[in-house]
Design a protein around this motif. Structure first.
Motif, short mmCIF file in Angstrom:
data_model
loop_
_atom_site.label_atom_id
_atom_site.label_comp_id
_atom_site.label_asym_id
_atom_site.label_seq_id
_atom_site.Cartn_x
_atom_site.Cartn_y
_atom_site.Cartn_z
N ALA A 3 -1.09 28.92 -4.09
CA ALA A 3 -2.09 29.14 -5.14
C ALA A 3 -2.30 28.06 -5.77
CB ALA A 3 -1.57 30.47 -5.84
N TRP A 5 -3.12 26.60 -9.58
CA TRP A 5 -3.35 27.12 -11.02
C TRP A 5 -3.76 26.02 -11.78
CZ3 TRP A 5 -3.27 30.85 -14.81
CH2 TRP A 5 -2.83 30.35 -16.04
N GLY A 29 -3.31 34.97 -15.14
CA GLY A 29 -3.68 33.86 -14.14
C GLY A 29 -2.43 33.31 -13.71
N LEU A 32 -0.88 35.79 -11.15
CA LEU A 32 -1.44 35.70 -9.98
C LEU A 32 -0.93 34.65 -9.05
CD1 LEU A 32 -4.97 37.05 -11.21
CD2 LEU A 32 -3.39 37.97 -9.52
N ALA A 39 -1.45 39.07 -6.33
CA ALA A 39 -2.81 38.47 -6.01
C ALA A 39 -3.72 39.36 -4.87
CB ALA A 39 -2.44 37.01 -5.63
N ALA A 53 -5.86 35.72 0.77
CA ALA A 53 -5.49 35.06 -0.52
C ALA A 53 -4.69 34.15 -0.34
CB ALA A 53 -4.82 36.01 -1.55
N LEU A 56 -5.63 30.72 -2.61
CA LEU A 56 -6.13 31.28 -3.98
C LEU A 56 -6.28 30.32 -4.90
CD1 LEU A 56 -7.22 33.40 -5.95
CD2 LEU A 56 -4.70 34.13 -6.40
N VAL A 58 -6.71 29.69 -9.11
CA VAL A 58 -6.80 30.43 -10.39
C VAL A 58 -7.22 29.41 -11.51
CG1 VAL A 58 -5.64 31.90 -11.90
CG2 VAL A 58 -4.92 32.01 -9.54
N LEU A 75 -11.14 33.58 -10.12
CA LEU A 75 -10.52 33.48 -9.05
C LEU A 75 -11.34 33.20 -7.76
CD1 LEU A 75 -8.80 36.93 -9.63
CD2 LEU A 75 -7.79 34.80 -10.36
N THR A 77 -11.21 31.83 -3.59
CA THR A 77 -10.44 31.57 -2.21
C THR A 77 -11.32 31.08 -1.15
OG1 THR A 77 -10.95 33.83 -1.34
CG2 THR A 77 -8.83 33.54 -2.45
#
Length: 340
Positions: A3, A5, A29, A32, A39, A53, A56, A58, A75, A77
């Motif tokens: 992920a 961020w 966020g 996630l 998520a 995901a 992902l 964010v 969000l 992906t």
């Protein structure tokens, strides 16, 4: 899951002082990005099917020049999905015009699944969004929905780090949902008229306030005038016949749509309202008249003691004193009606 961020504001995520709209969104966020279980569950909940995901991204407070300012949370992906979440304080729903601006950022040719998401304190059964705006599907979730989903994911995952972040998110949002300080002594002072609510019934707003039990209701706040509160109040005060008549502690708040089903003397409606059940009347020690520049139809916010103590002779004086205290506490940076 990898992920990514990105946030413009990381000064507070779960900080004790960060119980506001931005910190709630940041906490969501961040969690996630830290919890693959959460998520996947949120994306499946929003899109109604399993979503990959693994990549992902964010984004919080993402800005795209000429496309509606900053989004609260995005969000993405890759080519799998793209969701924009607009989070609001209290029960207020994002406007369609705001959503249409955000829809310009979503390209269905790039993302297989797309969604515009409204996130507020309002239960989804009271929210009426068009199925699509500018070709992008819409949906609504409440902060309570998010807390419930986080708890379910925390029970499922075996990863200690995920459980920790999910627990922190739940605790933080529980405080956020209780944002209105139950110890606040600010009174929402409203004018009541003698006009019948429904013509021919002989039943007025004063009858609502003086019933057994006393009650009051108003639309959940929004951008249009008159600007009713966005969150339930602690105290309601009533002003009619030229003076303050009573102040009541709010003992119970319900969110309803059609009040007429509860009481045939109340209006038929299609939009959510706050229905307050009030405690016993507290009356001012001395007569408190309206005063200069106080319009008969305007509502105001006053500190409890300024209405009841007898020290202030008019509502205008009570407002002035309340505003003086707000300035001293550096709480006067915006219109109090906007804060509510």
């Amino acid at each position: 899951m990898k992920a990514f961020w990105r946030s413009r504001e990381l000064s507070t995520v779960f900080g004790a002082s960060g119980i506001d709209e931005n910190s709630a969104t940041a906490a969501l966020g961040w969690t996630l990005a830290q919890s693959p279980t959460f998520a996947r569950a949120l994306l499946e909940d929003l899109f109604g099917e399993q979503v990959d995901a693994s990549e992902l991204r964010v984004d919080m407070q993402r800005h795209e020049p000429g496309a509606g300012g900053f989004t609260d949370l995005e969000l993405r992906t890759g080519s799998e999905c793209h969701a924009i979440i607009e989070a609001k304080v209290g029960w207020v729903i994002p406007t369609e015009s705001q959503f249409r601006l955000y829809a310009e950022r979503i390209d269905p040719k790039v993302s297989r699944l797309t969604k515009l998401v409204s996130l507020t304190a309002m239960n989804r059964r009271f929210v009426k969004l068009p199925p699509k705006l500018a070709g992008v599907p819409t949906t609504h979730r409440s902060w309570e929905d998010i807390v419930r989903l986080a708890a379910q994911c925390r029970a499922k995952t075996r990863q200690a780090v995920e459980r920790l972040w999910l627990e922190q998110l739940g605790n933080h949002l529980e405080r956020y949902m209780q944002m209105q300080d139950i110890l606040s002594s600010i009174v929402y002072l409203v004018p009541l008229g003698t006009k019948e609510i429904i013509e021919g019934r002989g039943y007025t707003w004063i009858d609502v306030a003086t019933g057994d039990p006393p009650q009051y209701f108003h639309p959940v706040g929004g951008p249009t005038y008159p600007r009713f509160p966005k969150v339930p109040q602690n105290y309601i005060g009533f002003r009619y016949h030229g003076k303050v008549q009573s102040v009541h502690f709010v003992e119970k708040v319900d969110v309803l749509v059609n009040l007429n089903r509860l009481n045939k003397n109340w209006p038929v409606g299609q939009d959510p309202v706050f229905l307050y059940t009030l405690g016993p009347a507290m009356t001012p020690a001395k007569k408190v008249r309206s005063g200069r520049n106080i319009w008969p139809t305007d509502s105001h916010y006053c500190a409890l003691d300024t209405l009841l103590s007898g020290r202030y002779e008019t509502v205008a004086d009570a407002i002035a004193e309340t505003n003086r205290r707000r300035r001293l506490m550096r709480l006067d940076e915006s219109d109090p009606l906007e804060q509510q």
